[in-house]
Design an enzyme around this catalytic site. Sequence first.
Site, short mmCIF file in Angstrom:
data_model
loop_
_atom_site.label_atom_id
_atom_site.label_comp_id
_atom_site.label_asym_id
_atom_site.label_seq_id
_atom_site.Cartn_x
_atom_site.Cartn_y
_atom_site.Cartn_z
N HIS A 478 0.64 -1.03 -0.03
CA HIS A 478 -0.19 0.40 0.46
C HIS A 478 0.88 1.50 -0.13
CE1 HIS A 478 -3.22 -2.58 2.20
NE2 HIS A 478 -3.88 -2.62 0.69
N THR A 479 1.90 1.11 -0.60
CA THR A 479 2.92 2.11 -0.89
C THR A 479 1.77 3.71 -1.43
OG1 THR A 479 4.60 0.82 -1.68
CG2 THR A 479 5.52 3.19 -1.67
#
Length: 544
Positions: A478-479
Site C-alpha cells: 500500500h505504498t
Amino acid sequence: MGPGARGTLPPPVPRRRTTAPVRCGGHDVVVVGAGTAGSVLAARLSEDPDRSVLVVDAGPIPRGRAGFGPALLDARLVPGARPGHPATSAHLVRLTPKRPWRVPRGRVLGGSSTVNGGYFVRARREDFDRWAAAGNPAWAYERVLPLLRALETDLDYGAGDLHGDRGPMRVRRSRLDHPAAAAFHDAARALGFPDDPDKNDQASPGFGPVPSNAIDGVRHNAGLSYLPPEVLDRPNLTVVGGCTARRVVVAHGRATGVVVERDGRHRVLAAGAVVLSAGALVTPHLLQLSGIGPRADLERVGIPVVRDAPAVGSGFSDHPQLVLEWAPRDDWAEPPDSWLGGCLHLTSSDGASAGPGGPGDLEILQSLVPLSRLVTGGAGAAGGPLPFLVAAQAPRPTGRLRIRSADPATPLSIDYGYLGSREDRRRLREGVRVTAALLESPPFAGPARGLLGPGPEVLDDDRSLDRWIHEHLGTAQHTCGTVPMGPADDPEHAAVDQFGRVHGVRGLRVADTSILPDTPHRGPAATAVLIGELIAQAIRLDLP
C-alpha cells in the site's frame, strides 16, 4: 479497431483547445501509466472532445472482459500474490535491514487494481482531514465526498448521502455466509467488537464485510470500469501498451514531452502537459531520472538537477502485514464469488487516543481461500489452512527510496523501515494476539483446529513474538507518499500541490498514490481512483 486497440504510437495531432495554455506540439496531455489512477484520468480527460489524450503504459492494454480473460479477472484469486505473474513487475526492497522482499505491482491496463484482491475501502475521515490540514484543503472529507459518491455504483446501499449509484466502479460487500466468515463474525462479537456493516460510511470501526469491486466472481478493475472498448475508441484518446517511459523532457522550466522506449527504440512524445501515473515506486524514479529530486542524490549519479525536490522518495509509508494460518476441521467448498471473508478493524493501545470512534489502526482481514492457492493460482487442497492477514495501519512514513544510477534499468534502493520503533512492534503484537484470541473463542471451537503458529510459548513472550514477527514479516503493498503533496514553501515535505502539480515545473503533474502525504488507515485502492477523479477534475476546470 479503434485508437485504443491499435497499439501504435500516433503522429502529433493538430493542436486543440484546452483549459490551460499549451506551448508545444503533440497531444494536449500525455499520461504515463494506464493503472488505477491513469485509467480514470484517461477516461475523464477524454470526455472533453476538444482535448487529445495519449496514454502510454509498459504493460498490455486488453480490450474488455474478453481481452483480460477469465483467469486474470477471477475474484477468487489474487494475481499479485503469484510470484512472477506476467501481469506484474517485481521491485526488490528491504522491509527491514535484514528482511529482503519482492513487491509486485500491476503491469497491465488497470495496474494494481487488476492484480489485487478487489478490496475497495475508502480512507477514513481522519486521513482526509489530516491531509487537508497539511496544506491540501481540497482533500478535506466533506470536499471529496461528492467525488467518492460519483465514482461508485454501490450495489448494496444505492444512492444516498454517502453512496452513489451511477459511477464506473461497481461496489459490493463480501458475503458472510461461508462457515469461516460466520465464525469470524460471531467470534468478534464474543470478544466485544461492534458490528461495522458498511466500512465506507465512516462509523466506528469493527467487524463487517469488505466493500469490493469484485462482482459475481469478476474483479472489475479500474481499466475495465473506466476504459471499456467504447471509451478506448474515442477519437481523441489513444492508449498504447508495451511502451516504457524513461524520463520527462523539461525545457525552460516546463515539461514538454516524454522520452519513451518501445521495441528497443527511443522516441520523444511531445505534450502540452504530462501527468505521471506510473505508481508510487515508478513515478518517483521517473522524476529523479528527469532531474527532479533530492539534489545530492541526483548529483551523486550524474543527473543534471532540474528541480531540487528533497521530498521525492524521502519518507514514504506502507502497511506492515503478517499472515496467520489456521486449520479448519471440515473440507469446505471453495467460495463461489471472492476470496474475501470478513474484516475486523480495531484500535491498538497506541491508537487509543483517537477515542472509541477513531479510525482503527489494526486490520484483520480474512481469506476464504488457502494461501497455497492464492500464491500458485492452482487448485487448493480441500480443508487446507486458511489465512488471516494482519496489518498495522497507522500512518508511519518510515520508508526511503534513492536513485542508484542514471541508467533507467538500474532499480532504486528501497527501504521500508518497518519495525523501527517500539510502537510498530507493539501494534503488530496486539494484532497477532487478537487473531489468536478470536480463534480460541467458542465460535471457532467447532470449525477450527486452531492457529498453526505462533504457539502459546511465543504468544506469551514479547521478545519471542517480536522475533517471530520479524521472521514472518511482509507488506500489504500500500505504498504512498513517495511524491507527497503540500505547500510549495515546504520543500522538505512536499513535492507537488494538492492537485498534483510538481512544484517548480510547469505542465507536469503526478496522479497516483505517490502524492498522498502518508498511507491512509485503509488499503488505498479506492483512494487511488479518487486521485484520478480529483486531478482530472482539476485539469478540466483549470483549478488554481
